[in-house]
Structures are given as structure tokens and as C-alpha cells.
Design an enzyme around this catalytic site. Sequence first.
Site, mmCIF file in Angstrom:
data_model
loop_
_atom_site.group_PDB
_atom_site.id
_atom_site.type_symbol
_atom_site.label_atom_id
_atom_site.label_comp_id
_atom_site.label_asym_id
_atom_site.label_seq_id
_atom_site.Cartn_x
_atom_site.Cartn_y
_atom_site.Cartn_z
ATOM 1 C CG ASP A 1 1.549 11.299 6.836
ATOM 2 O OD1 ASP A 1 2.047 10.321 7.447
ATOM 3 O OD2 ASP A 1 1.092 11.213 5.685
ATOM 4 C CG HIS B 1 2.346 7.835 4.478
ATOM 5 N ND1 HIS B 1 1.275 8.708 4.577
ATOM 6 C CD2 HIS B 1 1.851 6.684 3.973
ATOM 7 C CE1 HIS B 1 0.184 8.109 4.132
ATOM 8 N NE2 HIS B 1 0.503 6.879 3.768
ATOM 9 C CB SER C 1 -0.965 -0.046 1.194
ATOM 10 O OG SER C 1 -0.259 -0.210 2.410
#
Length: 254
Positions: free
Chosen positions: A185, A188, A15
Amino acid sequence: MVGPTNRPQFVLFGSSIVQFSYSYQGWGAILADLYARKADIVLRGYAGWNSRCALQVLDEVFPKDAAVQPSLVIVYFGGNDSMEPHPSGLSAHVPLPEYVENMRKIAIHLKSLSEKTQIIFLSAPTVNEAQITEVFGDGLGRSNDSCRKYSEACIQLCQELGVKVIDLWKTLQQRDDWLTACFTDGIHLSSEGSKLVVKEILKVLKEAEWEPNLHWRSLPIEFPEISPYIFVDPKGETAVNVSQLDLQWQTQWH
């Protein structure tokens, strides 16, 4: 495909942790640099996906009848699966038992590709919950406790199947300042977080009893006989093949 056809292929499948692995001096970019002239790093990253999404494209991304099969597949799914379910049903949440079975199916499929295909799973990493709220608001549904449960389940599955696995939940916490250093963030990875991931990947590759060994120092350099020599000492007496130069930013990854 572009030749030479005997160059190993490493596929990063997952992902957003995979899709964004070339951003912020990410772990995918570091691997691509280290394996230049040795292996092709192929990115198959899909932000927002969970293990359920991965199963839908598994045969397309990794066809069993492909002329060339990857030498290594690094797989990451779990963070999005671990999100809390939303009343609307729009969350990426996948119940833990289903997640385990999805990852089992992925592993079995990859094992069937060829005898040379090696696999590393990355478990769900820890997150910075306060930073997530600051960046995304309160509705994202990501928590360290849930990530830990999915990470542990992934690790247990890999141990059962004999698949190499890296515990990202613990890996990022190797640094005392992981909460502020490892994320862009809250989810990530920053460049510092990616360095920890690369360190663990290379450790697995170095220690694995695979033939051939897939650590970047062990793989042959492509076309070394064509590369010129340059003199590297002050007196101009020591000649080194350009293809074998140790570049400063690579020396930390021995």
C-alpha cells in the site's frame, strides 16, 4: 511457559511493519519458518505506534525480572514518528530529537535485560508516496525525505551505542523496481520487500561476533535424536535425519 525452557526467544517489537510481518509471506513468517525447532519468534507488533507509545509499555513487554530473557530483540519504530505533524495534533508525529532519545531509552533498557540479549534496530524504510496517496489519500503525511532523516538519525544513534542496525531506507532500494515491488500500500511490505529485510537480518546474524551465533544455520535443532531417518536417494541407500532435511524454500537463506 511451554518447554523446553532453554529454547532461545527472539522478540519482534515495533509498529505495523512488525505487526503485519506474518502477512503476505512477511519477514516475521519467514523467520518463524527458518527457526522452527531452533528458536521461538515472539511477535509484539502494534500498528500505528510511534517510539513514544513504545516507551509507555517497555517495562511490561520487557520486564527486567522475567525468568527468561530474550536472546534477540529486533526493534522497529520510526516510520510513524516521521509523519508530518497535523494541525489537530492527532498525528503520530514525534519530533526528531525526541525520537532519538526515545530510541536511546529503548536500547538502554534492552541492553540491561541480560548479558545474552542481543539487539538489532531497523531504521525507517523508504515509502512509495504515489501509492500512499492512491490508497490513503493526501492526509497521511508520509514522505521519503522525512523517512530518510529519521533513518539516518536511528543509524547514527546505533553506531554511538554499539547496537546493530539495518538501514531499511537503503535496503528496499536495492531493487530497481522497489517502488512497485516492495509494498502492499506504499508503506507496508510485500513478500518481495520482506525478503530483502530477511536477507539483511540474516546477514547481521551470520556476521555478528555473538556467542552463541544466532544465525538459523548455527543454532542446534531441538530433539534431533528422536527424529526418524528416511531414505532420500533413488536407490534407497542414503539415510537422512528428518530434522536435518534441507527443504527447497529454505535453501535461499543459507
